[in-house]
Design a protein around this motif. Structure first.
Motif, PDB file in Angstrom:
ATOM      1  N   ALA A  76       0.853  -1.191   0.000  1.00 35.95           N
ATOM      2  CA  ALA A  76       0.000   0.000   0.000  1.00 35.95           C
ATOM      3  C   ALA A  76       0.881   1.230   0.000  1.00 35.95           C
ATOM      4  N   ARG A  77       0.321   2.339  -0.484  1.00 43.71           N
ATOM      5  CA  ARG A  77       1.129   3.561  -0.483  1.00 43.71           C
ATOM      6  C   ARG A  77       0.984   4.272   0.849  1.00 43.71           C
ATOM      7  N   ASP A  78       2.030   4.965   1.251  1.00 45.12           N
ATOM      8  CA  ASP A  78       2.025   5.628   2.549  1.00 45.12           C
ATOM      9  C   ASP A  78       1.443   7.038   2.428  1.00 45.12           C
ATOM     10  N   ALA A  79       1.551   7.809   3.512  1.00 41.75           N
ATOM     11  CA  ALA A  79       0.983   9.172   3.529  1.00 41.75           C
ATOM     12  C   ALA A  79       2.076  10.199   3.794  1.00 41.75           C
ATOM     13  N   ALA A  80       3.269   9.911   3.242  1.00 45.25           N
ATOM     14  CA  ALA A  80       4.399  10.828   3.453  1.00 45.25           C
ATOM     15  C   ALA A  80       4.095  12.207   2.870  1.00 45.25           C
ATOM     16  N   TYR A  81       3.224  12.257   1.869  1.00 46.87           N
ATOM     17  CA  TYR A  81       2.898  13.556   1.268  1.00 46.87           C
ATOM     18  C   TYR A  81       2.140  14.443   2.249  1.00 46.87           C
ATOM     19  N   MET A 151      -9.568   4.523  15.140  1.00 49.48           N
ATOM     20  CA  MET A 151      -9.695   5.610  14.176  1.00 49.48           C
ATOM     21  C   MET A 151      -9.589   4.977  12.796  1.00 49.48           C
ATOM     22  N   GLY A 152     -10.665   5.066  12.034  1.00 52.14           N
ATOM     23  CA  GLY A 152     -10.618   4.518  10.693  1.00 52.14           C
ATOM     24  C   GLY A 152     -11.973   4.539  10.036  1.00 52.14           C
ATOM     25  N   GLY A 153     -11.940   4.439   8.720  1.00 52.30           N
ATOM     26  CA  GLY A 153     -13.173   4.326   7.963  1.00 52.30           C
ATOM     27  C   GLY A 153     -13.753   5.659   7.536  1.00 52.30           C
ATOM     28  N   VAL A 155     -17.740   6.458   6.967  1.00 52.27           N
ATOM     29  CA  VAL A 155     -18.983   5.692   7.105  1.00 52.27           C
ATOM     30  C   VAL A 155     -20.030   6.002   6.042  1.00 52.27           C
ATOM     31  N   SER A 156     -19.870   7.114   5.310  1.00 51.66           N
ATOM     32  CA  SER A 156     -20.744   7.280   4.149  1.00 51.66           C
ATOM     33  C   SER A 156     -19.911   7.438   2.884  1.00 51.66           C
ATOM     34  N   ALA A 157     -18.738   6.767   2.933  1.00 54.30           N
ATOM     35  CA  ALA A 157     -17.886   6.623   1.740  1.00 54.30           C
ATOM     36  C   ALA A 157     -17.337   7.937   1.193  1.00 54.30           C
ATOM     37  N   HIS A 158     -17.136   8.913   2.070  1.00 55.04           N
ATOM     38  CA  HIS A 158     -16.390  10.112   1.669  1.00 55.04           C
ATOM     39  C   HIS A 158     -14.949   9.908   2.148  1.00 55.04           C
ATOM     40  N   GLY A 159     -14.191   9.160   1.352  1.00 62.18           N
ATOM     41  CA  GLY A 159     -12.854   8.764   1.788  1.00 62.18           C
ATOM     42  C   GLY A 159     -11.845   9.893   1.686  1.00 62.18           C
ATOM     43  N   ASN A 160     -10.632   9.602   2.186  1.00 64.49           N
ATOM     44  CA  ASN A 160      -9.566  10.602   2.060  1.00 64.49           C
ATOM     45  C   ASN A 160      -8.349  10.081   1.297  1.00 64.49           C
ATOM     46  N   ILE A 161      -8.337   8.771   0.997  1.00 67.48           N
ATOM     47  CA  ILE A 161      -7.193   8.257   0.238  1.00 67.48           C
ATOM     48  C   ILE A 161      -7.664   7.735  -1.113  1.00 67.48           C
ATOM     49  N   THR A 162      -8.902   7.257  -1.159  1.00 65.38           N
ATOM     50  CA  THR A 162      -9.606   7.014  -2.422  1.00 65.38           C
ATOM     51  C   THR A 162     -10.983   7.641  -2.228  1.00 65.38           C
ATOM     52  N   PRO A 163     -11.765   7.769  -3.304  1.00 67.45           N
ATOM     53  CA  PRO A 163     -13.090   8.379  -3.114  1.00 67.45           C
ATOM     54  C   PRO A 163     -13.918   7.677  -2.036  1.00 67.45           C
ATOM     55  N   ALA A 164     -13.743   6.364  -1.888  1.00 64.39           N
ATOM     56  CA  ALA A 164     -14.618   5.628  -0.964  1.00 64.39           C
ATOM     57  C   ALA A 164     -13.946   5.230   0.341  1.00 64.39           C
ATOM     58  N   GLU A 166     -10.978   5.422   3.599  1.00 66.70           N
ATOM     59  CA  GLU A 166     -10.111   6.197   4.508  1.00 66.70           C
ATOM     60  C   GLU A 166      -8.756   5.504   4.604  1.00 66.70           C
ATOM     61  N   PHE A 167      -7.719   6.277   4.911  1.00 64.54           N
ATOM     62  CA  PHE A 167      -6.343   5.780   4.829  1.00 64.54           C
ATOM     63  C   PHE A 167      -6.075   4.523   5.670  1.00 64.54           C
ATOM     64  N   ASN A 168      -6.398   4.533   6.957  1.00 65.23           N
ATOM     65  CA  ASN A 168      -6.009   3.409   7.829  1.00 65.23           C
ATOM     66  C   ASN A 168      -6.613   2.092   7.359  1.00 65.23           C
ATOM     67  N   ILE A 169      -7.847   2.160   6.883  1.00 60.81           N
ATOM     68  CA  ILE A 169      -8.508   0.934   6.428  1.00 60.81           C
ATOM     69  C   ILE A 169      -7.994   0.548   5.040  1.00 60.81           C
ATOM     70  N   ALA A 170      -7.816   1.559   4.166  1.00 66.92           N
ATOM     71  CA  ALA A 170      -7.367   1.268   2.804  1.00 66.92           C
ATOM     72  C   ALA A 170      -5.937   0.732   2.790  1.00 66.92           C
ATOM     73  N   PHE A 171      -5.127   1.108   3.772  1.00 67.91           N
ATOM     74  CA  PHE A 171      -3.738   0.638   3.804  1.00 67.91           C
ATOM     75  C   PHE A 171      -3.686  -0.877   3.964  1.00 67.91           C
ATOM     76  N   ASP A 172      -4.608  -1.419   4.770  1.00 66.90           N
ATOM     77  CA  ASP A 172      -4.606  -2.868   5.000  1.00 66.90           C
ATOM     78  C   ASP A 172      -6.041  -3.367   5.222  1.00 66.90           C
TER      79      ASP A 172
END
Ligand code: BDR
Ligand code: CA
Length: 311
Positions: A76-81, A151-153, A155-164, A166-172
């Motif tokens: 997965a890609r990190d959040a160094a940016y 901290m994660g998710g 809940v109405s799919a307004h993500g921050n790392i992909t459109p749907a 959130e970072f912590n969940i999308a990472f793994d």
């Protein structure tokens, strides 16, 4: 044994993790019994170094355990940016003199769950890889945890790392699936709650002006990400992990919440890592999360201000 609530934090520091840790260190009702560290915001080598450095700056005697360097299955890609290449704003700080413990984070989670069985407050601020591994080693872990806050998710799919997602969940996502399937109840602070509890940059600047080593260090490691956020998200800065920690430390501050079933999407082109909430409870699954929807903003801010000013 003290009367203080034992608090184990799984984390991937990360600028907002650091604020959450300072809040935890400053709370007299809780005793931080360990920091288990995963890769996430940046690589494990940096997240561990950052955890050790923060303990040194805060002058707390808390053990740091290194955990998983990669997600369970897929890179997965990190959040160094957002957080800087080293996760702490690339300030070039001098490394902490202390080293991490030799015990793996997943094993430390299990051991501490036995030592504090029935009382442990477990707070997860990063990807859930370490927790998932601990659960695979010992599926009875949830029975010894008094409360688990994640901290994660989104809940109405307004993500921050992909459109749907959130970072912590999308990472793994596989790890998140294991954790949400195993714990009968998780208190959840998601990205959308985070957006509803922004902090005015002017207030943050004022809190950071406190005459304390913690405020000075935090001011320096957060400078880059606060500037980044200011350009993109306007006059409020958001601390996802800080809000989750407020919810963990002072649960009474939660003014509105909703219990529902949550499932993690592990496949799909658009929705991998999404947290799917069964809002209408159509699937027949039991509610497994309490979703934080509104937290007392004044209490949240007071916890941050006090944490930064503490010596
Ligand atoms: C979460 O992702 C990380 O970048 C932050 O530290 C926080 O835990 C917010 O989506
Ligand atoms: Ca984090």
């Amino acid at each position: 044994m003290t009367d203080r609530i034992p608090l184990l934090i799984d984390t991937d520091p990360g600028v907002d993790d650091a604020l959450a840790l300072l809040m935890a260190f400053n709370d007299q009702r809780h005793e931080v019994v360990g920091l288990t560290v995963a890769a996430g915001n940046v690589g494990l080598q940096h997240t561990v170094a950052n955890a050790l450095k923060l303990c040194e700056v805060a002058q707390v005697d808390v053990r740091v355990y290194a955990g998983c360097a990669t997600p369970l299955l897929h890179p997965a890609r990190d959040a160094a940016y957002v957080h800087g290449r080293d996760g702490f704003g690339d300030t070039g700080y001098a490394p902490a003199s202390r080293q991490p413990e030799s015990e793996h984070a997943a094993l430390a989670i299990l051991r501490l769950s036995h030592e504090h069985a029935g009382r442990l407050l477990l707070v997860a601020l990063g990807p859930l890889t370490n927790l998932a591994l601990a659960l695979k080693l010992d599926p009875s872990l949830p029975s010894r945890v008094a409360r688990c806050v994640v901290m994660g998710g989104a809940v109405s799919a307004h993500g921050n790392i992909t459109p749907a997602a959130e970072f912590n969940i999308a990472f793994d996502p596989e790890a998140a699936h294991i954790v949400f399937a195993a714990f009968p109840h998780i208190d959840l602070c998601d990205w959308e709650a985070t957006l509803d509890h922004g902090l005015l940059h002017g207030d943050v600047d004022r809190w950071l002006a406190a005459d304390s080593p913690r405020a000075r260090f935090y001011g320096s490691i957060s400078r880059q990400t606060r500037a980044w956020a200011g350009e993109r998200r306007g006059h409020r800065w958001h601390s996802a992990d800080g809000l989750a920690m407020a919810f963990a430390l002072v649960p009474d501050g939660a003014l509105e919440s909703a219990e529902r079933p949550l499932a993690v999407e592990t496949e799909g082109r658009h929705a991998r890592g999404a947290t799917v909430i069964d809002w209408r409870r159509e699937g027949g699954q039991p509610d497994n999360v309490r979703i934080l929807q509104r937290y007392d903003q004044a209490r949240f801010e007071a916890l941050i201000e006090a944490a930064l000013a503490a010596r």
